[in-house]
Design an enzyme around this catalytic site. Structure first.
Site, mmCIF file in Angstrom:
data_model
loop_
_atom_site.group_PDB
_atom_site.id
_atom_site.type_symbol
_atom_site.label_atom_id
_atom_site.label_comp_id
_atom_site.label_asym_id
_atom_site.label_seq_id
_atom_site.Cartn_x
_atom_site.Cartn_y
_atom_site.Cartn_z
ATOM 1 N N GLU A 82 1.708 -0.177 -4.951
ATOM 2 C CA GLU A 82 0.762 0.875 -5.311
ATOM 3 C C GLU A 82 1.624 2.116 -5.544
ATOM 4 O O GLU A 82 2.165 2.688 -4.589
ATOM 5 C CB GLU A 82 -0.232 1.099 -4.181
ATOM 6 N N ASP A 126 0.846 -1.186 0.000
ATOM 7 C CA ASP A 126 0.000 0.000 0.000
ATOM 8 C C ASP A 126 0.891 1.248 0.000
ATOM 9 O O ASP A 126 1.867 1.327 0.738
ATOM 10 C CB ASP A 126 -0.887 -0.032 1.251
#
Length: 703
Positions: free
Chosen positions: A386, A350
């Site tokens: 990401e 993330d």
């Protein structure tokens, strides 16, 4: 053994970190560069009553450590750290606050919101510069010394699927099974439900090769959500980097291991979505739960010259200080733990850009990337980033080092806009179909570096992309101001649910075209769980706090005629992807290279069968196109496919390009007809649809 009868502590060892049992006792080791004293606090089995305290007697290279003879697994404990309370210089020590071990492998209890959790006095005029003396232990979860008996993996081995053969299924552990009426109630929403044979058979029918699980380690139920009667559903608010989320377990962490073992036995890899960019402690006004109380100035990036405040490149209040060697060690130890102890096959990071930030900003050669890529275990796993955060120069798509793949939001947005019928999208769509080589074809990277998706947990589901012009996030309680402002969606005539047959027909065609675009493109396709049967979130594009049927998968929809048909269609797409090397190229290479007489690796055509030239690409009004791709199979034959795409409102007749080949129709997204030989003449592609043709006889050896 009763913790109250543990009467002495010895020096122990500074490694390994955390609490480690050797059968005769337990060694404790915790990092703090700035503490002056650290206390080990022991509790009863329920974690309610503190029974003993010991000062950790030794500190070696900023690792505080001690050994408790006769202590055993199951012991419940926490820490208290002494040191300066000087927020303006980055220090927030407060020994009245019980602290969770950053290396805790198992948790007892949960956070119970109380003002005592904060290191400062709430509502005080000096805010976080004040000091609170209330004991936070009654409101805190505690760590449990884990029983590290090796798990019996049997003959189960990780599938080790190559990147080029990978198809990812992104799924939420709780949401995937909460509405499974065929499961017993205790199993619903737990890791054990992932091991259910019926769910695994569903994955096998689809043909996916990996599940990507939203965060499974312990996370906080944020105060601002509980005050609104909501819950942190997605889990991007890390409380522990080593312990599984207790709500996902019925009794024991081995339930997750058992699920992974059964998925592996079915040939399915497991990838974990991990959140190392920030923690649940938030900014200077947040609670003191672990890292802040142990060594705030080391664990977090603070604003130079005013260390009271946190650098917030994540949008979540704080940023983990990956430049500190002990913090970087904690992250890599966590990754190796999940890989070794739980057998996971990869990680999706993330806000991966945050992890690559050094003092001067993002650096693809940052210490985090270097440590991962040289590690003999981690470097062999599937690594997905990401590629953005909200900090300076935070958008870094394509700028990660070789060895990492990246979520490609340009694929998502371009594909949605192309099939919505936007002007000027033909060239961009062409690039996305061919692995976004304009972004990733550098440093010897491969097409698999591009993770292609049209929907993920963050945003509209596939069904909502074609059912809503705007988001409907009222249930989040933020006045509709949260979530993506631009979804590139379209309702095709009516907002939300409808009984209009024509609207439903168009929506179905666009859904199937979007799915085909992701699954028949070069790169690594990712499917959002539920999109294979039309799952909807009623137009909510930011369901992070909706732990309820809005977010849970509706399996009654999966059992409907429409849901079954769409699932079969997805299975057919994935089977076609496996069957045809030309729709999942292993390398970028020379697009113009002839692999058979007159057949280049990549060629583009208009509806008349003519090659697209520069003026044609520049025409904003032109939308239809044909893509012919060729790739050599392992048996030496050349696989050739022709993808004909029509995002317009009317059917289009395509003349087939030279050289003439014997074609079969492998897929028509409008009719879903079975594969059949193509008769002579133009082929009509219906509105909002695509057709995949495949060469039905050998083309001969490559020149």
């Amino acid at each position: 053994m009763d913790p109250s009868q543990l009467t002495r502590i010895t020096g122990g060892q500074p490694h390994p970190m955390g609490a480690t049992s050797d059968g005769l006792g337990v060694n404790f080791a915790v990092f703090s560069a700035n503490a002056t004293r650290i206390e080990l606090c022991l509790f009863d089995a329920k974690g309610r009553k503190e029974l003993r305290r010991f000062d950790l007697p030794e500190c070696t290279d900023e690792i505080w450590h001690g050994y408790l003879p006769d202590a055993q697994p199951g012991l419940v404990y926490g820490y208290r750290a002494h040191g300066p309370y000087d927020p303006q210089n980055g220090h927030r020590f407060n020994p009245h606050k019980l602290l969770l071990d950053p290396y805790a492998r198992q948790l007892n209890g949960q956070v119970h919101w109380s003002n005592a959790l904060f290191g400062y006095r709430m509502n005080h005029s000096r805010l976080d510069l004040s000091f609170d003396r209330r004991d936070s232990a009654p409101a805190m979860p505690k760590a449990i010394v884990a029983d590290e008996t090796p798990f019996n993996w049997g003959n189960s081995k990780p599938p080790a699927t190559s990147w080029n053969d990978t198809t990812i299924y992104e799924v939420h552990v709780r949401g995937v099974s909460m509405q499974r009426e065929d499961l017993r109630q205790p199993l619903r929403g737990t890791c054990a439900a992932l091991a259910d044979p019926r769910f695994i058979e569903h994955l096998q029918r689809l043909g996916v090769t990996a599940v990507e699980l939203l965060p499974v380690y312990a996370f906080l139920q944020d105060h601002f959500l509980t005050e609104r009667g909501l819950r942190n559903y997605w889990g991007y608010s890390t409380l522990s980097y080593f312990a599984p989320e207790p709500a996902y377990l019925m009794q024991h962490p081995n339930e997750l291991r058992q699920a992974i073992r059964r998925l592996h036995a079915a040939g399915i890899e497991v990838i974990l979505d991990v959140v190392y960019n920030h923690t649940c402690e938030g900014n200077e006004m947040g609670p003191t739960l672990s890292w802040r109380g142990l060594d705030n100035a080391s664990y977090y990036r603070l604003i130079p010259g005013d260390e009271r405040y946190y650098i917030n490149d994540t949008g979540c209040g704080n940023t983990v200080n990956m430049s500190h060697p002990r913090v970087l060690q904690m992250v890599t130890d966590s990754l190796r733990y999940w890989a070794a102890s739980y057998g996971v096959d990869g990680f999706r990071f993330d806000l991966g850009v945050t992890l690559g930030r050094e003092g001067n900003g993002y650096d693809p050669g940052a210490g985090f990337f270097d440590v991962i890529l040289q590690d003999p275990v981690l470097s062999r796993l599937k690594l997905i980033s990401e590629p953005w955060d909200i900090g300076p120069d935070g958008y870094q798509l394509g700028n990660h080092p070789p060895g990492f793949s990246e979520w490609n939001d340009k694929f998502r947005d371009t594909t949605r806009r192309y099939w919505r019928g936007d002007e000027g999208m033909r060239g961009d769509m062409a690039a996305r179909l061919c692995g976004s080589r304009d972004i990733f074809d550098r440093r010897h990277r491969r097409p698999w570096s591009s993770v292609n998706y049209v929907a993920s947990h963050d945003g509209f589901t596939l069904a909502d992309i074609v059912s809503y012009d705007g988001s409907h996030n009222e249930a989040n309680g933020e006045g509709g101001n949260d979530g993506h402002s631009e979804n590139y969606s379209h309702n095709w005539g009516e907002e939300g649910p409808t009984q209009d047959a024509q609207v439903l027909e168009t929506r179905g065609r666009v859904q199937r075209a979007l799915l085909a675009s992701a699954l028949l493109s070069d790169g690594t396709p990712m499917l959002l769980a539920g999109d294979e049967f039309g799952n909807s979130q009623d137009g909510n594009n930011n369901a992070y706090c909706q732990d309820n049927p809005l977010s849970w998968l509706d399996w009654t929809q999966a059992q409907s005629d429409q849901g079954r048909a769409l699932s079969r269609y997805v299975g057919r797409l994935i089977a076609l992807r496996r069957a045809h090397a030309s729709v999942r190229s292993a390398r970028y290479g020379d697009a113009g290279k002839e692999l058979a007489p007159g057949i280049a690796a990549i060629a583009w055509f208009d509806a008349a069968g003519a090659h697209l030239d520069a003026p044609a690409w520049e025409s904003a009004q032109e939308r239809v196109m044909g893509l012919r791709r060729a790739a050599q199979r392992p048996d030496g034959e050349v696989d050739v496919t022709l993808l004909l795409m029509n995002p317009t409102h009317e059917p289009v007749a395509f003349d087939l390009p030279e050289p003439a080949l014997s074609w079969s129709v492998e897929l028509d997204s409008a009719t879903l007809a079975p594969a059949a030989p193509l008769q002579e003449g133009p082929i009509e592609v219906a509105a909002h649809s695509l057709v995949l043709l495949a060469r039905s006889e050998p083309t001969g050896d490559a020149p």
